[in-house]
Design an enzyme around this catalytic site. Structure first.
Site, PDB file in Angstrom:
ATOM      1  N   GLY A 203      37.688  51.402  38.063  1.00  0.00           N
ATOM      2  CA  GLY A 203      37.924  50.672  36.829  1.00  0.00           C
ATOM      3  C   GLY A 203      36.647  50.410  36.067  1.00  0.00           C
TER       4      GLY A 203
ATOM      5  NE  ARG B 231      27.493  44.163  34.989  1.00  0.00           N
ATOM      6  CZ  ARG B 231      28.686  44.256  35.561  1.00  0.00           C
ATOM      7  NH1 ARG B 231      28.849  45.054  36.608  1.00  0.00           N
ATOM      8  NH2 ARG B 231      29.709  43.564  35.100  1.00  0.00           N
TER       9      ARG B 231
ATOM     10  NE  ARG C 208      42.481  48.485  37.758  1.00  0.00           N
ATOM     11  CZ  ARG C 208      41.370  48.222  38.436  1.00  0.00           C
ATOM     12  NH1 ARG C 208      40.902  49.092  39.324  1.00  0.00           N
ATOM     13  NH2 ARG C 208      40.727  47.091  38.245  1.00  0.00           N
TER      14      ARG C 208
ATOM     15  CG  ASP D 150      36.421  42.147  43.333  1.00  0.00           C
ATOM     16  OD1 ASP D 150      37.600  42.416  43.013  1.00  0.00           O
ATOM     17  OD2 ASP D 150      35.438  42.698  42.806  1.00  0.00           O
TER      18      ASP D 150
ATOM     19  NE  ARG E 207      41.736  44.488  45.835  1.00  0.00           N
ATOM     20  CZ  ARG E 207      40.545  44.679  45.284  1.00  0.00           C
ATOM     21  NH1 ARG E 207      39.958  43.703  44.597  1.00  0.00           N
ATOM     22  NH2 ARG E 207      39.938  45.851  45.410  1.00  0.00           N
TER      23      ARG E 207
ATOM     24  NE  ARG F 268      36.370  44.291  46.276  1.00  0.00           N
ATOM     25  CZ  ARG F 268      35.066  44.425  46.508  1.00  0.00           C
ATOM     26  NH1 ARG F 268      34.581  44.093  47.697  1.00  0.00           N
ATOM     27  NH2 ARG F 268      34.249  44.907  45.598  1.00  0.00           N
TER      28      ARG F 268
ATOM     29  CB  SER G 168      34.186  40.248  32.805  1.00  0.00           C
ATOM     30  OG  SER G 168      33.947  40.831  34.075  1.00  0.00           O
TER      31      SER G 168
END
Length: 428
Positions: A93, A23, A121, A308, A339, A382, A165
């Site tokens: 992403g 960001r 995706r 996540d 996941r 992850r 989001s």
């Protein structure tokens, strides 16, 4: 990589937030003048965003700051109505979904590329908005590459709040650049509110004003705004701290330093989750926390706002008393891996009692895991990190394929794992 069960002990300087880094660098690129973004790690996702912004016209220089940390000097002011060429988003992403509406707002002809699961995706949210505006774009079977050929128009944007989001954030970056005013209307309850809070906080730091209702169902964005250059330091990442905090819950002695107690990050929820399970959090300094677990007991965990965290929460649930249910996890199916399937498959190899049930995980905890599995990270950072933490409570060593995937978000993970006493041996 061979990972041998070991006791982790020491202090970790938690790496900077990937979400905030994306960001801040994007906002700096949209501002005229020079901004310096400090405390950056060059994960693959951040490299992808930097490269994409350079294609759009930003001048970006990466300079060393301290060990494994960098300053990113950004001279913004992106090109308008030009051909940006190809932007390779790698497997990020965030890069893809944040930069698509920015390129569209600039009116640049741009081709977005990707790798791995990112090619598939979903981007349907943007396609629907483009079609409503008669915005010209080209894609094959709704997969990357995606070619943008038009210019985004100000107005009303309606989209669901229960999707990623990232789509909302992408529009929030782009719409202030347009001449007219815009409104985003959410047609369902917003999930991952923390990520929208982070976006608003970062936009405000760079001079952009956003209006919104208390439930975020309506977001008002004035057109013709100008991003203002500013220097910005990235706070530590609760998403990454979660791996070390869970390690401590499982009997290791790890302190996490550099954390912002007042952070708006969605994955700060890990602190509340640990306490709800019966864990004790002790702030030994204003930015340093340690966790003590006396007798953790399973609960139902709603991960709608913090998806996540699921891989490492599944590890935690596998090694505490009672039943842990992880619910509202549908979006985990379309991450870097599925996941829910990935963590279920790999923990079962270690002897965990874990079951997928629709978009939930049901886990019956136990004292130890057997181990001696040939594990696969499913090309997912992850999953790789979660399995490393799980191995600290195994009786036998495990082999992990795809360990390199941590470079996506935490390239120094294995080095720091070893610094705490983790035992790894790269094979081949």
């Amino acid at each position: 990589m061979l990972i041998t069960p070991s006791f982790l002990q020491g202090k970790i300087q938690v790496p900077p937030s990937k979400s905030v880094s994306h960001r801040a660098i994007i906002c700096a690129a949209l501002a005229k003048g020079e901004s310096i973004i400090s405390n950056i790690i060059l994960s693959d996702d951040i490299k992808a965003t930097i490269a994409g912004l350079k294609n759009l016209g930003a001048q970006i220089e990466v300079l060393p700051e301290t060990v494994n940390r960098y300053l990113v000097k950004v001279r913004g002011g992106l090109k308008v109505d030009e051909k940006a060429g190809e932007i390779d988003c790698w497997e990020s992403g965030s890069t893809l979904r944040f930069l698509i509406p920015i390129a569209a707002a600039l009116g640049n002809e741009t081709v977005f590329m990707g790798r791995g699961r990112l090619i598939d995706r979903p981007l349907n949210i943007y396609y629907e908005l483009f079609e409503k505006q008669k915005f010209p774009y080209q894609t094959s079977s709704n997969k990357l590459p995606l070619c943008l050929q038009g210019k985004l128009q100000a107005g009303e944007y309606k989209l669901r709040g229960d999707v990623s989001s990232q789509f909302i954030t992408g529009l929030m970056f782009a719409l202030p650049l347009l001449a007219g005013d815009s409104k985003i209307f959410l047609t369902s309850e917003l999930q991952s509110k923390g990520y929208i809070d982070l976006t608003i906080q970062t936009l405000q730091a760079f001079g952009i004003k956003i209006g919104y209702t208390a439930d975020y169902q309506t977001i008002d964005i004035k057109g013709g705004q100008q991003y203002k250059c500013t220097d910005y330091r990235i706070e530590a990442d609760y998403s990454q701290a979660a791996f070390w905090l869970v390690a401590a819950c499982l009997g290791n002695e790890v302190q996490c330093a550099g954390l912002n107690k007042d952070s708006l990050q969605a994955d700060k929820a890990i602190l509340d989750i640990i306490q709800s399970l019966g864990g004790e959090l002790i702030w030994v300094a204003s930015d340093t926390v340690l966790c003590r677990a006396h007798k953790l007991t399973g609960i139902t965990i709603d991960v709608g706002d913090c998806p996540d965290l699921v891989p490492i929460l599944a590890v935690l649930g596998s090694l505490i008393q009672g039943e842990t249910k992880i619910v509202n996890a549908a979006r985990l199916r379309i991450k870097e891996s599925d996941r829910l399937a990935a963590i279920t498959s790999e923990l079962k190899k270690l002897g965990a009692q874990i079951v997928e049930s629709g978009d939930e995980l049901i886990i019956c905890g136990q004292q130890k895991l057997l181990g001696a599995g040939e594990l696969d990270a499913w090309a997912d950072h992850r999953i790789a990190m979660a399995l490393a933490i799980a191995t600290t409570r195994c009786e036998l060593a495990n082999t992990l394929n795809g360990w390199q995937s941590v470079s996506k978000s935490y390239p120094d993970f294995w080095q720091e794992y070893q610094s705490l006493g983790g035992k790894i041996q790269q094979e081949g």
